[in-house]
Design a protein around this motif. Structure first.
Motif, short mmCIF file in Angstrom:
data_model
loop_
_atom_site.label_atom_id
_atom_site.label_comp_id
_atom_site.label_asym_id
_atom_site.label_seq_id
_atom_site.Cartn_x
_atom_site.Cartn_y
_atom_site.Cartn_z
N GLY A 288 11.41 5.58 -6.71
CA GLY A 288 11.20 5.69 -8.14
C GLY A 288 11.86 4.53 -8.86
O GLY A 288 12.75 3.86 -8.32
N PRO A 289 11.47 4.28 -10.11
CA PRO A 289 11.96 3.09 -10.82
C PRO A 289 13.46 3.08 -11.08
O PRO A 289 14.04 2.01 -11.29
N GLU B 225 15.83 4.45 -8.97
CA GLU B 225 16.62 4.67 -7.76
C GLU B 225 17.43 3.44 -7.38
O GLU B 225 17.11 2.31 -7.76
N VAL B 226 18.48 3.66 -6.60
CA VAL B 226 19.36 2.58 -6.16
C VAL B 226 18.63 1.65 -5.19
O VAL B 226 18.72 0.42 -5.27
N HIS B 227 17.89 2.23 -4.24
CA HIS B 227 17.22 1.44 -3.21
C HIS B 227 15.81 1.07 -3.67
O HIS B 227 15.01 1.95 -4.02
N GLN B 228 15.51 -0.22 -3.66
CA GLN B 228 14.22 -0.75 -4.10
C GLN B 228 13.72 -1.77 -3.09
O GLN B 228 14.51 -2.46 -2.45
N ASP B 229 12.38 -1.88 -2.96
CA ASP B 229 11.82 -2.94 -2.14
C ASP B 229 11.63 -4.18 -3.01
O ASP B 229 11.38 -4.09 -4.20
N ALA B 230 11.76 -5.36 -2.40
CA ALA B 230 11.79 -6.58 -3.18
C ALA B 230 11.38 -7.78 -2.33
O ALA B 230 11.40 -7.74 -1.10
N ALA B 231 10.99 -8.86 -3.02
CA ALA B 231 10.90 -10.16 -2.36
C ALA B 231 12.31 -10.61 -1.99
O ALA B 231 13.30 -10.06 -2.48
N ALA B 232 12.40 -11.64 -1.17
CA ALA B 232 13.72 -12.07 -0.67
C ALA B 232 14.40 -13.03 -1.64
O ALA B 232 14.88 -14.10 -1.26
N TRP B 233 14.42 -12.64 -2.92
CA TRP B 233 15.22 -13.37 -3.90
C TRP B 233 15.68 -12.40 -4.97
O TRP B 233 15.04 -11.38 -5.24
N THR B 234 16.82 -12.72 -5.57
CA THR B 234 17.45 -11.86 -6.57
C THR B 234 17.96 -12.73 -7.71
O THR B 234 18.56 -13.79 -7.48
N LEU B 235 17.74 -12.28 -8.95
CA LEU B 235 18.24 -12.97 -10.13
C LEU B 235 19.22 -12.05 -10.85
O LEU B 235 18.93 -10.87 -11.05
N VAL B 236 20.38 -12.58 -11.22
CA VAL B 236 21.40 -11.79 -11.90
C VAL B 236 21.88 -12.57 -13.12
O VAL B 236 22.43 -13.67 -12.98
N TRP C 27 0.84 -1.21 0.00
CA TRP C 27 0.00 0.00 0.00
C TRP C 27 0.87 1.26 0.00
O TRP C 27 0.38 2.34 -0.29
N ASP C 28 2.15 1.11 0.31
CA ASP C 28 3.06 2.24 0.19
C ASP C 28 3.39 2.55 -1.27
O ASP C 28 3.98 3.58 -1.58
N ALA C 29 3.04 1.62 -2.16
CA ALA C 29 3.21 1.82 -3.61
C ALA C 29 2.03 1.16 -4.31
O ALA C 29 2.19 0.31 -5.18
N ARG D 122 17.12 -4.41 -14.44
CA ARG D 122 18.02 -3.27 -14.61
C ARG D 122 19.40 -3.79 -15.03
O ARG D 122 19.90 -4.77 -14.48
N THR D 123 20.00 -3.11 -16.00
CA THR D 123 21.34 -3.46 -16.46
C THR D 123 22.36 -2.65 -15.68
O THR D 123 22.24 -1.43 -15.55
N LEU D 124 23.35 -3.35 -15.13
CA LEU D 124 24.42 -2.70 -14.36
C LEU D 124 25.73 -2.81 -15.14
O LEU D 124 26.04 -3.86 -15.69
N SER D 125 26.47 -1.74 -15.16
CA SER D 125 27.81 -1.74 -15.73
C SER D 125 28.77 -1.17 -14.70
O SER D 125 28.39 -0.91 -13.55
N ASP D 126 30.00 -0.94 -15.10
CA ASP D 126 31.05 -0.56 -14.14
C ASP D 126 30.65 0.64 -13.29
O ASP D 126 30.26 1.69 -13.81
N GLY D 127 30.69 0.48 -11.98
CA GLY D 127 30.37 1.55 -11.05
C GLY D 127 28.92 1.58 -10.61
O GLY D 127 28.55 2.39 -9.74
N ASP D 128 28.07 0.70 -11.16
CA ASP D 128 26.65 0.70 -10.80
C ASP D 128 26.38 -0.25 -9.64
O ASP D 128 27.10 -1.23 -9.41
N ARG D 129 25.29 0.03 -8.93
CA ARG D 129 24.84 -0.87 -7.88
C ARG D 129 23.33 -0.72 -7.70
O ARG D 129 22.73 0.29 -8.08
#
Length: 598
Positions: free
Chosen positions: A114-115, A117-128, A55-57, A67-74
């Motif tokens: 915002g879409p 931004e570095v900090h995002q809320d997520a389920a407790a899994w990550t795919l890379v 409900w916060d979003a 999101r695509t990350l390259s050198d220096g991204d996080r």
């Protein structure tokens, strides 16, 4: 040494088991250290995560961004009950505090991340995805957990940790050097789709359990058709519930759940004066109608005026100098405080036994943040203690009452992690209870969860009957959450037919993949489910009508027999990249067609 398809360095965690391509990670809670630290030699990566409902979003939907990350991204992904608010607090470099929200449901005063931004809320899994492979890291933990993905110096690094904002035990705490959350790690060939498929298989094989429905009358199957009284909200009574039972049983419901409004107060789990015959009598009435029986319960909360809050104010959770007002203006009980935990478990045992429940729906903030120094938990790890207690309570119920279905309804699928899945039989997908949002959530969650693990709440909506109903035939449990007194004859007929179709398809859809096809009309809700043997069930709500729609199916081509599920009529069709043309019979249609390979 653990072998992976690409060079991967693992620090902190220890591999101590395996399920398919996944390695089980055993972790230790250590000062200033991550739970796990992974490194791969690569210069770029594509990251996928899931935004659970919040409900916060509320207008974002349950979606899986990349999101695509390259050198220096996080990117920094915040999982847990209050992940949206946590992401914003970390972005702003300030402590997370609960707003004075009154009716609750919101844990954030202001806008969600915002879409970009570095900090995002997520389920407790990550795919890379990187180098032709997909790394999948998933956690059995329902408290706050942060996973950071960074690329730099030709290296990809994935780190997960318990954030210091909510986990900072005292220096002499026994939590240090104790066992931490369990993680699951896989590296599979292919991209993000291959990683999501692998995670879904892990969930099916290791975490999602089918409930025992033998305690219910009749011959119900899972996922069930469930009727729920929230269509009239708290304006309930014995007479009104009986009328709803009659109407929904006639439409084919298999379970009836009395939602919020039966209790004396939140925290006082006895029937109020509108139910003079009690809930056990209602349970018996449900059974006579061929229905299982359940109730709603916010067992981790208490009305400020409730008996438990008055007699045990020291059991209430406090956070940063306040006693937060949360959902429906209630306080949270601190499950991390042993006396509160034990009382709650005993109360739930009584409720399940006395009411003869076969379905238990729980809601509200049952994993509280608490930093009180007069509780049995470490003041710096109250949420961590509550997380452990939450699963202790739920898994005790699961063990002691094997014929009880446990459904998570924490304000719309919070928290979302492997431990939550292990402790329940199903979860709500989203909390709008509207066709559009539910169709979107089915596709987002369906990348990782089976279709019978997504309770779909169908509320009242200003749509033509078949346009509203059709998308709910895919996935479930299907929860009827509107007032039967408002049903037109057209609605009643369409619903009864759709329930029969739902029951026909539900078993074969358990392991189906789900996608959102493209439809060439301005407003539509569509879900495409494809079974392991290539059969497709397609549900499309077309509120605006028209003569026909063209549907571009995802990953489906060839010769098929098309069946109009409403009428049973069949015809041969060929599906190619030009799509499939389907006639619209009348304004506001809801199309239900299946495609069987020829």
């Amino acid at each position: 040494m653990t072998e992976f398809p690409l060079p991967l360095a693992i620090s902190a965690a220890v591999v101590d088991g395996q399920a398919g391509p996944f390695r089980r990670l055993s972790t230790t809670i250590a000062r200033d250290a991550a739970l796990v630290d992974l490194e791969i030699g690569t210069a770029d990566a594509r990251v996928e995560w899931l935004h659970p409902f919040s409900w916060d979003a509320g207008l974002r939907g349950v979606v899986a961004p990349t999101r695509t990350l390259s050198d220096g991204d996080r990117i920094c992904l915040h999982a847990g009950p209050y992940g949206t608010a946590d992401a914003v607090a970390h972005r702003n470099d300030e402590p997370m505090r609960f707003p004075d929200a009154g009716d609750g449901h919101r844990y954030l005063a202001g806008d969600a991340p915002g879409p970009d931004e570095v900090h995002q809320d997520a389920a407790a899994w990550t795919l890379v995805e990187s180098g032709g492979h997909c790394v999948v890291l998933a956690w059995e933990y329902s408290g706050s957990l942060v996973t950071e993905v960074t690329v730099g110096g030709g290296r990809l690094r994935i780190t997960s940790k318990l954030p210091a904002d909510t986990f900072h035990p005292s220096a002499d705490s026994e939590l240090w050097n104790s066992a931490g959350p369990v993680g699951w790690l896989a590296v599979v060939p292919g991209g993000l789709d291959a990683g999501a498929s692998a995670l879904r298989t892990l969930v099916l094989d290791e975490f999602a359990t089918l409930p025992d429905l033998s305690g219910m009358p009749g011959e119900p199957e899972f996922p069930c058709v469930v009727a729920n009284s929230w269509g009239v909200q708290e304006n309930t009574s014995t007479e009104r519930i009986l009328a709803m039972m009659d109407a929904t049983a006639a439409a084919g419901a298999e379970v009836f759940v009395v939602d919020k409004g039966w209790e004396r107060a939140v925290g006082d789990w006895h029937a109020n004066d509108r139910f003079p015959s009690g809930l056990r009598w209602l349970s018996d009435q449900a059974r006579e109608r061929g229905l299982g029986f359940g109730v709603w319960c916010g067992f981790g909360n208490a009305d400020p005026k409730s008996l438990v809050a008055s007699e045990h104010p020291d059991w209430l959770a406090a956070w940063r100098g306040t006693t937060p007002r949360l959902s429906f203006d209630n306080h949270a009980l601190c499950l991390g405080h042993d006396p509160a935990r034990d009382w709650i478990l005993d109360e739930l045992r009584r409720v399940v036994t006395d009411f003869r429940l076969t379905w238990f729906l729980h809601d509200f903030e049952s994993i509280a943040r608490c930093d009180r120094d007069d509780h049995t938990h470490d003041p710096g790890a109250g949420e961590h203690a509550a997380e452990l207690a939450w699963h202790h309570i739920l898994r005790t119920l699961k063990t002691e009452f094997p014929q009880l279905v446990l459904e998570n309804c924490w304000n719309g699928v919070r928290p979302l992690d492997l431990a939550m899945i292990r402790s329940h039989h199903t979860t709500i997908t989203e909390d709008h209870c509207l066709t559009r949002w539910n169709s979107l959530a089915k596709v987002g969650l369906g990348r990782y969860l089976p279709l019978d693990w997504q309770s779909a709440y169908m509320g009242a909506e200003d749509l033509p009957p078949r346009a509203r109903i059709a998308p709910y035939v895919v996935g479930g449990p299907w929860v009827l959450m509107d007032d039967p007194e408002t049903w037109s004859e057209e609605t009643r007929e369409a619903l009864t037919k759709a329930v029969r179709l739902f029951k026909h398809w539900r078993k074969s859809l358990r392991t189906a993949t789900v996608r959102r096809p493209q439809v060439d009309v301005p407003r539509y809700d569509a879900v495409q489910a494809t079974t392991a043997d290539g059969v497709v069930l397609l549900a499309i709500g077309v509120p605006g009508g028209g003569d026909e729609v063209r549907v571009r199916l995802d990953g489906v081509e060839g010769d098929f027999v098309l069946t109009d599920e409403w009428s049973g009529e069949t015809r041969p069709v060929t599906v190619d990249d030009g799509g499939l043309r389907l006639p619209v019979e009348y304004r506001g249609d809801g199309l239900l067609v299946s495609l069987t390979p020829r």
